[in-house]
Design a protein around this motif. Structure first.
Motif, PDB file in Angstrom:
ATOM      1  N   GLY A   1       0.820  -1.204   0.000  1.00  0.00           N
ATOM      2  CA  GLY A   1       0.000   0.000   0.000  1.00  0.00           C
ATOM      3  C   GLY A   1       0.852   1.252   0.000  1.00  0.00           C
ATOM      4  O   GLY A   1       0.557   2.226  -0.709  1.00  0.00           O
ATOM      5  N   ASN A   2       1.936   1.241   0.759  1.00  0.00           N
ATOM      6  CA  ASN A   2       2.830   2.395   0.813  1.00  0.00           C
ATOM      7  C   ASN A   2       3.452   2.696  -0.548  1.00  0.00           C
ATOM      8  O   ASN A   2       3.613   3.856  -0.924  1.00  0.00           O
ATOM      9  N   ILE A   3       3.791   1.662  -1.288  1.00  0.00           N
ATOM     10  CA  ILE A   3       4.368   1.865  -2.622  1.00  0.00           C
ATOM     11  C   ILE A   3       3.362   2.577  -3.519  1.00  0.00           C
ATOM     12  O   ILE A   3       3.696   3.546  -4.202  1.00  0.00           O
ATOM     13  N   PHE A   4       2.128   2.116  -3.500  1.00  0.00           N
ATOM     14  CA  PHE A   4       1.090   2.778  -4.305  1.00  0.00           C
ATOM     15  C   PHE A   4       0.835   4.198  -3.803  1.00  0.00           C
ATOM     16  O   PHE A   4       0.624   5.116  -4.597  1.00  0.00           O
TER      17      PHE A   4
ATOM     18  N   ASP B   1      -1.146   6.812  -6.110  1.00  0.00           N
ATOM     19  CA  ASP B   1      -2.272   5.944  -6.452  1.00  0.00           C
ATOM     20  C   ASP B   1      -2.977   5.599  -5.143  1.00  0.00           C
ATOM     21  O   ASP B   1      -2.863   4.492  -4.618  1.00  0.00           O
ATOM     22  N   TYR B   2      -3.690   6.588  -4.615  1.00  0.00           N
ATOM     23  CA  TYR B   2      -4.285   6.453  -3.289  1.00  0.00           C
ATOM     24  C   TYR B   2      -5.406   5.430  -3.240  1.00  0.00           C
ATOM     25  O   TYR B   2      -5.610   4.783  -2.221  1.00  0.00           O
ATOM     26  N   LYS B   3      -6.108   5.260  -4.342  1.00  0.00           N
ATOM     27  CA  LYS B   3      -7.203   4.296  -4.371  1.00  0.00           C
ATOM     28  C   LYS B   3      -6.673   2.869  -4.220  1.00  0.00           C
ATOM     29  O   LYS B   3      -7.213   2.079  -3.434  1.00  0.00           O
TER      30      LYS B   3
ATOM     31  N   ARG C   1      -4.653   8.351   6.105  1.00  0.00           N
ATOM     32  CA  ARG C   1      -3.984   9.195   5.105  1.00  0.00           C
ATOM     33  C   ARG C   1      -4.549   8.978   3.707  1.00  0.00           C
ATOM     34  O   ARG C   1      -4.769   9.933   2.971  1.00  0.00           O
ATOM     35  N   ALA C   2      -4.732   7.725   3.346  1.00  0.00           N
ATOM     36  CA  ALA C   2      -5.264   7.441   2.007  1.00  0.00           C
ATOM     37  C   ALA C   2      -6.680   8.008   1.864  1.00  0.00           C
ATOM     38  O   ALA C   2      -7.013   8.600   0.833  1.00  0.00           O
ATOM     39  N   GLN C   3      -7.498   7.814   2.892  1.00  0.00           N
ATOM     40  CA  GLN C   3      -8.852   8.368   2.849  1.00  0.00           C
ATOM     41  C   GLN C   3      -8.804   9.889   2.720  1.00  0.00           C
ATOM     42  O   GLN C   3      -9.562  10.489   1.952  1.00  0.00           O
TER      43      GLN C   3
END
Length: 104
Positions: A13-16, A21-23, A48-50
């Motif tokens: 997830g961190n790589i994205f 690419d937050y989704k 953070r992603a949200q």
């Protein structure tokens, strides 16, 4: 199963996330959250992603859980606890957003 290994999910997830690419990042963070909803690193990443996706209420919900579990870590990302309705561009940096927590 390797796909259920929280460090692998979080790090992928961190790589994205770092690729903006937050989704996709969110999808990995959600998988990790389903396995361990009390993992502070997962909650911070999820929040953070949200936030980056403009989902302020979801970001705040994860942040509130994080604040209960790890107040010190939550303090480093206090902007996540706000529900600002102003337009924030996904590419604009959020305060202290450059800290990415990797898992071993």
């Amino acid at each position: 199963q390797k796909e259920d290994y929280i460090p692998a999910l979080l790090n992928t997830g961190n790589i994205f996330y770092l690729r903006d690419d937050y989704k996709t990042a969110l999808s990995y963070y959600k998988r990790a959250y389903r396995i361990d909803p009390a993992n502070a690193k997962v909650l911070l990443s999820l929040s953070r992603a949200q936030y980056r996706l403009g989902n302020r209420s979801e970001a705040k919900e994860a942040y509130v859980k994080l604040k209960t579990l790890d107040p010190e870590l939550a303090l480093s990302a206090a902007y996540l606890g706000t529900q600002s309705t102003g337009n924030v561009r996904a590419s604009s940096p959020a305060p202290q957003d450059e800290i990415i927590l990797w898992n071993e």
